[in-house]
Design a protein around this motif. Structure first.
Motif, PDB file in Angstrom:
ATOM      1  N   SER A  96     -50.300   3.959 -24.967  1.00 12.22           N
ATOM      2  CA  SER A  96     -49.444   5.040 -25.461  1.00 12.22           C
ATOM      3  C   SER A  96     -48.017   4.933 -24.940  1.00 12.22           C
ATOM      4  N   ILE A  97     -47.871   4.617 -23.657  1.00 15.64           N
ATOM      5  CA  ILE A  97     -46.518   4.505 -23.085  1.00 15.64           C
ATOM      6  C   ILE A  97     -45.769   3.334 -23.720  1.00 15.64           C
ATOM      7  N   LEU A  98     -46.447   2.200 -23.899  1.00 17.74           N
ATOM      8  CA  LEU A  98     -45.769   1.055 -24.531  1.00 17.74           C
ATOM      9  C   LEU A  98     -45.327   1.409 -25.948  1.00 17.74           C
ATOM     10  N   ALA A  99     -46.119   2.233 -26.642  1.00 17.60           N
ATOM     11  CA  ALA A  99     -45.765   2.656 -28.000  1.00 17.60           C
ATOM     12  C   ALA A  99     -44.533   3.554 -28.019  1.00 17.60           C
ATOM     13  N   LEU A 100     -44.404   4.406 -26.997  1.00 16.09           N
ATOM     14  CA  LEU A 100     -43.339   5.422 -26.985  1.00 16.09           C
ATOM     15  C   LEU A 100     -42.073   4.997 -26.230  1.00 16.09           C
ATOM     16  N   ALA A 101     -42.220   4.045 -25.326  1.00 13.95           N
ATOM     17  CA  ALA A 101     -41.119   3.709 -24.410  1.00 13.95           C
ATOM     18  C   ALA A 101     -39.794   3.351 -25.096  1.00 13.95           C
ATOM     19  N   PRO A 102     -39.791   2.482 -26.115  1.00 15.74           N
ATOM     20  CA  PRO A 102     -38.499   2.130 -26.722  1.00 15.74           C
ATOM     21  C   PRO A 102     -37.783   3.332 -27.317  1.00 15.74           C
ATOM     22  N   LEU A 103     -38.560   4.265 -27.892  1.00 16.32           N
ATOM     23  CA  LEU A 103     -37.982   5.455 -28.523  1.00 16.32           C
ATOM     24  C   LEU A 103     -37.453   6.430 -27.473  1.00 16.32           C
ATOM     25  N   ALA A 104     -38.205   6.544 -26.363  1.00 18.88           N
ATOM     26  CA  ALA A 104     -37.785   7.444 -25.284  1.00 18.88           C
ATOM     27  C   ALA A 104     -36.526   6.914 -24.614  1.00 18.88           C
ATOM     28  N   ARG A 105     -36.521   5.615 -24.354  1.00 22.05           N
ATOM     29  CA  ARG A 105     -35.409   5.002 -23.630  1.00 22.05           C
ATOM     30  C   ARG A 105     -34.101   5.069 -24.426  1.00 22.05           C
ATOM     31  N   GLN A 106     -34.204   4.918 -25.743  1.00 24.33           N
ATOM     32  CA  GLN A 106     -33.005   4.935 -26.602  1.00 24.33           C
ATOM     33  C   GLN A 106     -32.683   6.341 -27.122  1.00 24.33           C
ATOM     34  N   HIS A 107     -33.430   7.355 -26.644  1.00 31.11           N
ATOM     35  CA  HIS A 107     -33.190   8.755 -27.039  1.00 31.11           C
ATOM     36  C   HIS A 107     -33.261   8.965 -28.550  1.00 31.11           C
ATOM     37  N   LEU A 108     -34.238   8.326 -29.183  1.00 31.24           N
ATOM     38  CA  LEU A 108     -34.365   8.444 -30.641  1.00 31.24           C
ATOM     39  C   LEU A 108     -35.299   9.568 -31.065  1.00 31.24           C
ATOM     40  N   ILE A 109     -36.087  10.103 -30.101  1.00 27.04           N
ATOM     41  CA  ILE A 109     -37.060  11.140 -30.450  1.00 27.04           C
ATOM     42  C   ILE A 109     -36.860  12.382 -29.592  1.00 27.04           C
ATOM     43  N   ASP A 110     -37.328  13.501 -30.117  1.00 28.17           N
ATOM     44  CA  ASP A 110     -37.415  14.736 -29.336  1.00 28.17           C
ATOM     45  C   ASP A 110     -38.699  14.599 -28.512  1.00 28.17           C
ATOM     46  N   VAL A 111     -38.556  14.396 -27.207  1.00 24.78           N
ATOM     47  CA  VAL A 111     -39.720  14.069 -26.368  1.00 24.78           C
ATOM     48  C   VAL A 111     -40.725  15.211 -26.255  1.00 24.78           C
ATOM     49  N   ASN A 112     -40.324  16.412 -26.620  1.00 26.15           N
ATOM     50  CA  ASN A 112     -41.285  17.522 -26.564  1.00 26.15           C
ATOM     51  C   ASN A 112     -42.021  17.756 -27.887  1.00 26.15           C
ATOM     52  N   THR A 113     -41.919  16.775 -28.801  1.00 29.76           N
ATOM     53  CA  THR A 113     -42.701  16.858 -30.043  1.00 29.76           C
ATOM     54  C   THR A 113     -43.782  15.774 -30.076  1.00 29.76           C
TER      55      THR A 113
END
Length: 287
Positions: A96-113
Motif C-alpha cells: 500500500s505504501i509503495l502504491a501511494l508514496a509517489p502521489l504523497a511525495r509530489q502532493h498530488l492527492i488529498d491525503v485524508n481521502t
C-alpha cells in the motif's frame, strides 16, 4: 535466555528477529551496546512514535529510544545503509505504501481521502491452525476482517504523513482470499485540483523508473498476484477516474517475499553495501 542472546550478538554481524510483537524489543535492548545490527520482521521497531505502537498493539514499548529506521527499501534506502535497527515493513503496508508514496511525495492527492482495500492469501496469518483458515472454511470463500482496526493502518498513515508532510488518517480494510500467498492492494485517493493524468504518470516514473524490484505496468495496467508469486517484485499500475477526480492505484506483491523475508534480505543487502538483488533475482513462479 538473554545470556544466549548476548552470546549470539557478540558472535554476529547481523541478527534477524522473527518473533511475535512485544518480544523483539527485549532482544534489541539486550544487544544495544554491541556492534551487531538488527533486522526485526515484526512490528516493534516500525514506529517513530512508540505511543502509536502501544495504542494499536496493546503492549508497553520497552525500548523507545532505540536508534531505528523503517525498513521499506525503496523509500528509506539512505537511512537503512547505516541503521542499527531496521524495522522491516509489514506486508499489507509494503504493497500500500509503495502504491501511494509517489502521489504523497509530489502532493498530488488529498491525503485524508485515502482508502486502502487490500486482499491477502492465508499465509499472511501465519502457521498456527485456526478454524477460519481451515481448508473447508477458507476454500471458495471471501471475507473482510479487522475492519477499521487492522494494525497495519497506523503504519501506512505514518509513511504517508512522513512522505507528504501532512498529517494523514486513512481507512484500511483487509480481506482474506482463498489462496496461499499474495497481496493485491487497491488504493483510492482524491486528486488535488489541477492534477492531470500526466502528473500522476510522471510521479510514478520519477519514483520508481530505476527500481529493479518495482515494475510499473503504467496507467491502465492490471497487476496480479500470480505474476509476483515467489518473487521480490512489486507490480504497480494506476487508473484515473475523471468522473470522480480520483486516482486508483493497484499494487501486487508476494506477502512472504517482498512483504516479509525478501524485503528483509533486500534491507540486509543495502545495510551491508551488497548488490541489492543478491539472493533475490530469481524468476517468479507462474502459474
Amino acid at each position: 535466555s538473554m545470556k544466549d542472546i548476548e552470546a549470539i550478538g557478540k558472535d554476529s554481524d547481523f541478527v534477524f528477529i522473527g518473533l511475535p510483537h512485544g518480544h523483539a524489543m527485549k532482544v534489541g535492548k539486550a544487544l544495544e551496546n554491541l556492534p551487531v545490527r538488527i533486522i526485526d520482521l515484526g512490528a516493534d521497531y516500525r514506529f517513530h512514535d512508540t505511543s502509536v505502537y502501544e495504542a494499536w498493539y496493546h503492549v508497553p514499548h520497552t525500548h523507545p529510544d532505540a536508534k531505528r529506521v523503517y525498513g521499506l527499501a525503496e523509500l528509506y534506502r539512505e537511512e537503512i545503509r547505516d541503521a542499527k535497527i531496521i524495522g522491516n515493513a509489514g506486508c499489507f503496508t509494503t504493497a500500500s505504501i509503495l502504491a501511494l508514496a509517489p502521489l504523497a511525495r509530489q502532493h498530488l492527492i488529498d491525503v485524508n481521502t485515502i482508502i486502502v482495500d487490500a486482499k491477502s492469501g492465508v499465509s499472511g496469518a501465519g502457521r498456527s491452525p485456526k478454524q477460519a483458515n481451515h481448508f473447508p472454511e477458507l476454500y471458495d470463500n471471501f471475507r473482510a476482517y479487522n475492519v477499521a482496526h487492522h494494525r497495519h493502518t497506523p503504519e501506512i498513515e505514518q509513511a504517508v504523513t512522513d512522505l507528504s508532510g501532512e498529517a494523514t488518517v486513512i481507512n484500511f480494510t483487509p480481506h482474506l482470499v482463498p489462496m496461499s500467498r499474495g497481496i493485491l492492494s487497491t488504493c483510492y485517493a482524491t486528486l488535488k485540483e489541477g492534477v492531470t493524468p500526466d502528473f500522476v504518470d510522471a510521479a510514478f516514473e520519477k519514483a520508481y523508473g530505476k527500481e529493479f524490484f518495482i515494475r510499473l505496468l503504467g496507467r491502465g495496467g492490471y497487476p496480479s498476484t500470480k505474476e509476483v508469486r515467489g518473487s521480490n517484485f512489486c507490480d504497480i499500475a494506476w487508473h484515473i477516474d475523471e468522473r470522480t477526480h480520483r486516482v486508483i492505484v493497484l499494487s501486487a506483491i508476494d506477502n512472504l517475499v517482498k512483504g516479509a523475508a525478501g524485503q528483509a534480505v533486500q534491507n540486509f543487502n543495502i545495510a551491508c553495501g551488497f548488490d541489492e538483488k543478491m539472493g533475490l533475482d530469481f524468476v517468479p513462479m507462474y502459474p
